[in-house]
Structure formats: structure tokens, C-alpha cells
Scaffold this motif. Structure first.
Motif, mmCIF file in Angstrom:
data_model
loop_
_atom_site.group_PDB
_atom_site.id
_atom_site.type_symbol
_atom_site.label_atom_id
_atom_site.label_comp_id
_atom_site.label_asym_id
_atom_site.label_seq_id
_atom_site.Cartn_x
_atom_site.Cartn_y
_atom_site.Cartn_z
ATOM 1 N N LEU A 95 -7.008 -0.289 4.464
ATOM 2 C CA LEU A 95 -6.211 -1.461 4.851
ATOM 3 C C LEU A 95 -4.955 -1.587 3.993
ATOM 4 N N ASN A 96 -5.085 -1.285 2.705
ATOM 5 C CA ASN A 96 -3.976 -1.470 1.773
ATOM 6 C C ASN A 96 -3.153 -0.216 1.554
ATOM 7 N N GLY A 97 -3.610 0.896 2.061
ATOM 8 C CA GLY A 97 -2.918 2.150 1.785
ATOM 9 C C GLY A 97 -2.297 2.696 2.987
ATOM 10 N N LYS A 120 -14.986 -8.964 5.209
ATOM 11 C CA LYS A 120 -14.732 -7.520 5.262
ATOM 12 C C LYS A 120 -16.014 -6.738 5.004
ATOM 13 N N GLU A 135 -11.163 -1.093 2.109
ATOM 14 C CA GLU A 135 -10.049 -1.766 1.438
ATOM 15 C C GLU A 135 -8.887 -0.794 1.205
#
Length: 79
Positions: free
Chosen positions: A77-79, A33, A74
Motif C-alpha cells: 500500500l505504501n510502496g 487492514k 502495508e
């Protein structure tokens, strides 16, 4: 002290401060990443830093900008 950041996403100063503080306790960085993040850039934002933010930048040095972009990536991608 002022610091200019080159970001992968057009975010406001408040969000930039959030991500800057988020890297303060960063424990793991995914190398794949991180490589993707190095290929993305396009926005500039300047911050007037607090003492705590200056310490974060002193801790990570030149890698600070890259790690902030990693935290943004990040978060997206996660939110």
C-alpha cells in the motif's frame, strides 16, 4: 529450524526475511487492514531461520505469519 509461511504475495526468501525483521519492532496494527489480510493467502515459502528470526517467532507465536502478511500488505500500500 525451518518455518513454513503462508503468504499473500509470492515473494522470495530475501524479501520474506525483510518483512520478518520488520515486524520485530511493530508498534501499531490497524484492525481493519489486519482483517483484510486474513482473507488473502495463496503462496507458501519455507525459511531456514537464524537465531534472531527464531526469537521473533517465539515473541509472536502463531500470530507471526499473520503479522508478516500484514507487513507485506502495508508495504504494498505504501510502496
Amino acid at each position: 529450524m525451518k518455518k513454513q509461511f503462508h503468504l499473500i504475495k509470492n515473494i522470495d526468501s530475501r524479501a520474506l526475511r525483510y518483512y520478518l525483521h520488520k515486524i520485530e519492532h511493530l508498534e501499531f496494527v490497524n484492525p481493519e487492514k489486519l482483517r483484510e489480510v486474513t482473507e488473502l493467502k495463496g503462496f507458501r515459502r519455507t525459511l531456514v531461520l537464524s537465531e534472531q528470526e527464531e526469537r521473533i517467532i517465539e515473541k509472536y507465536g502463531k500470530a507471526t505469519n499473520l503479522l508478516v502478511n500484514y507487513a507485506i500488505y502495508e508495504g504494498e500500500l505504501n510502496g
